[in-house]
Enzyme design. Structure first.
Site, PDB file in Angstrom:
ATOM      1  N   ASP A   1      30.938  38.955  29.365  1.00 34.74           N
ATOM      2  CA  ASP A   1      30.536  37.650  28.799  1.00 34.74           C
ATOM      3  C   ASP A   1      30.530  37.583  27.268  1.00 34.74           C
ATOM      4  O   ASP A   1      29.549  37.096  26.672  1.00 34.74           O
ATOM      5  CB  ASP A   1      29.141  37.258  29.333  1.00 34.74           C
TER       6      ASP A   1
ATOM      7  N   LYS B   1      32.443  33.947  36.899  1.00 32.00           N
ATOM      8  CA  LYS B   1      31.233  33.958  37.737  1.00 32.00           C
ATOM      9  C   LYS B   1      30.317  32.815  37.330  1.00 32.00           C
ATOM     10  O   LYS B   1      30.451  32.274  36.233  1.00 32.00           O
ATOM     11  CB  LYS B   1      30.501  35.297  37.582  1.00 32.00           C
TER      12      LYS B   1
ATOM     13  N   CYS C   1      23.182  39.852  31.976  1.00 33.45           N
ATOM     14  CA  CYS C   1      24.462  40.082  32.659  1.00 33.45           C
ATOM     15  C   CYS C   1      24.959  41.521  32.559  1.00 33.45           C
ATOM     16  O   CYS C   1      25.516  42.052  33.515  1.00 33.45           O
ATOM     17  CB  CYS C   1      25.483  39.064  32.186  1.00 33.45           C
TER      18      CYS C   1
END
Ligand code: VGL
Ligand code: ZN
Length: 204
Positions: A8, A106, A151
């Site tokens: 990310d 995601k 994450c």
């Protein structure tokens, strides 16, 4: 097979972004310089529809960082971030992605959040990353990116559970909340993962 998972590294998690992580930009040059040491590089991308249930804006009388339930799970409500197609969802242009062979998106289901790159938070659906890595013969994963306490951490916990030797690169991640990161590090170590500075990794 040594794999680097870039988690990310998107504008909304970088300073100035909707959910900007302090000093999050500092990890990018380190990760860029490491990439050639790896047999495989993959990246994850938080990729929410604008009606995503993790956004405070989609709940009446709720503010960012308050809690609620989503799909029966405890859910922290976030500022709107990483909305599909918007600038904030793009990878930083500073990040070298030329070596990335797969990009796993995601958080696309509005009814459940997905911190880990492997599964949604209820472990109902796999993203395919686990099978992809196994199919490529990967045994060991190194993880960097944002944010450490969400994450990156949950990606590491799932990697351990899936049987990968798992190392989080401590200088290649930054947390939203330092206390949360300390707790996350404890659980990663307890489950058998390692947290190491990138200067101490030995890739053979
Ligand atoms: C993340 C909160 C919400 C992360 C993603 O990438 O750590 N955190 N969505
Ligand atoms: Zn998100």
């Amino acid at each position: 097979m040594n794999t680097l998972i870039l988690v990310d590294i998107q504008y909304d998690f970088l300073p100035g972004g909707a959910l900007g992580v302090e000093n999050g930009d500092k990890i990018i040059p380190v990760l860029n310089s490491l990439q050639n040491k790896f047999d495989l590089v993959v990246a994850t991308q938080d990729w929410h529809p604008k009606d995503h249930g993790s956004f405070a804006s989609n709940h009446k009388n709720k503010k960012p960082f308050e809690e609620t339930k989503l799909g029966g799970l405890d859910q922290i409500l976030w500022p709107d971030h990483c909305i599909q197609g918007r600038k904030g969802a793009e990878f930083s242009s500073e990040l070298n992605l030329h070596k990335a062979e797969a990009i796993i998106r995601k958080g696309t289901d509005p009814k459940i959040d997905s911190y880990s790159g492997f599964f949604d938070n209820g472990k109902k659906k796999a993203t395919g990353l686990g099978d992809y890595l196994k199919g490529r013969g990967v045994s060991r994963v190194f993880i960097g990116g944002l944010a450490a306490d969400f994450c990156v951490g949950f990606t590491a916990l799932d990697a351990i559970e899936l049987g990968f030797e798992t190392i989080v690169l401590e200088d290649c991640t930054r947390p939203i909340d330092m206390e949360g990161w300390e707790k996350m590090k404890d659980s990663i170590r307890t489950k058998g993962g390692k947290i190491l500075p990138s200067t101490e990794i030995n890739l053979k």
